[in-house]
Write an enzyme that holds these catalytic residues in place. Sequence first.
Site, PDB file in Angstrom:
ATOM      1  N   HIS A  71     -47.062  17.186 -25.779  1.00 50.68           N
ATOM      2  CA  HIS A  71     -47.622  16.085 -25.026  1.00 50.68           C
ATOM      3  C   HIS A  71     -47.592  14.595 -25.639  1.00 50.68           C
ATOM      4  CE1 HIS A  71     -49.275  18.882 -22.242  1.00 50.68           C
ATOM      5  NE2 HIS A  71     -50.267  19.474 -23.048  1.00 50.68           N
ATOM      6  N   HIS A 118     -47.724  22.773 -28.361  1.00 48.63           N
ATOM      7  CA  HIS A 118     -48.370  22.499 -27.294  1.00 48.63           C
ATOM      8  C   HIS A 118     -48.867  21.019 -27.438  1.00 48.63           C
ATOM      9  CE1 HIS A 118     -50.068  23.418 -23.347  1.00 48.63           C
ATOM     10  NE2 HIS A 118     -50.902  22.170 -23.611  1.00 48.63           N
ATOM     11  N   GLU A 119     -49.675  20.690 -28.402  1.00 48.05           N
ATOM     12  CA  GLU A 119     -50.322  19.214 -28.100  1.00 48.05           C
ATOM     13  C   GLU A 119     -49.178  18.408 -28.623  1.00 48.05           C
ATOM     14  OE1 GLU A 119     -52.883  18.684 -27.001  1.00 48.05           O
ATOM     15  OE2 GLU A 119     -53.658  20.631 -26.628  1.00 48.05           O
TER      16      GLU A 119
END
Length: 226
Positions: free
Chosen positions: A26, A22-23
């Site tokens: 980004h 997820h990170e």
Amino acid sequence: MNTTLYDVSVWVIPLVIAITFHEAAHGFVAHHFGDNTAWDQGRVSFNPLRHIDPFGTLIMPAILLLSHSPFLFGYAKPVPVNFRALNNPRLDMVCVALAGPATNIALALIAAAAFHLLTYVPENAAQWVADNLKNALVINVILAIFNMMPIPPLDGGRVAVGLLPRVLAAPLARLEPYGMLILIGILILLPLAGSQFGLNLDVISAILRTTTGYVIQCILVVTGNS
């Protein structure tokens, strides 16, 4: 392997993977659109060690699991993004914000599709792999749905700030420093207060649970598991 260690292994592993990807997503999308902040800090990486927050990624989920909490939650070190450095700050901010939840949905689809491969897993490991895949499906969908709540600094809040007219986006953006307090209020404190008066004020959690269940069912249908 005792039950406690088994439970930790089938929950923490998929949680670490879900949060890490997820990170990293980004950071990768931010780099693609012109912001090198995360790239320069080595955060555009799928190496969990670059994203793990000792308390948020490991200790807190373990405490919740061992205390038989009805929910499992965790977080990683947020990837730094300088939205002003993006080529088109408002539109690119939306893409950067969506990257995390979209990656979680992709991981959920992969986990669900992998159920079909369990027949090729050695019998003594099949149950452990199956539990990891099941939890990976659930965790990734929960992260995606939860993060799309329209409250900054959650991804949904940043999407809303990027898409709403400035007259509405500006006051919503100013809520970001208080976003986590707002979430604690509506998800924990408000239901607790309502229970003191015999009222069910756990509306947001109910909506999240219903939406999560619907998305999981859709993923199972798409991957031929229904």
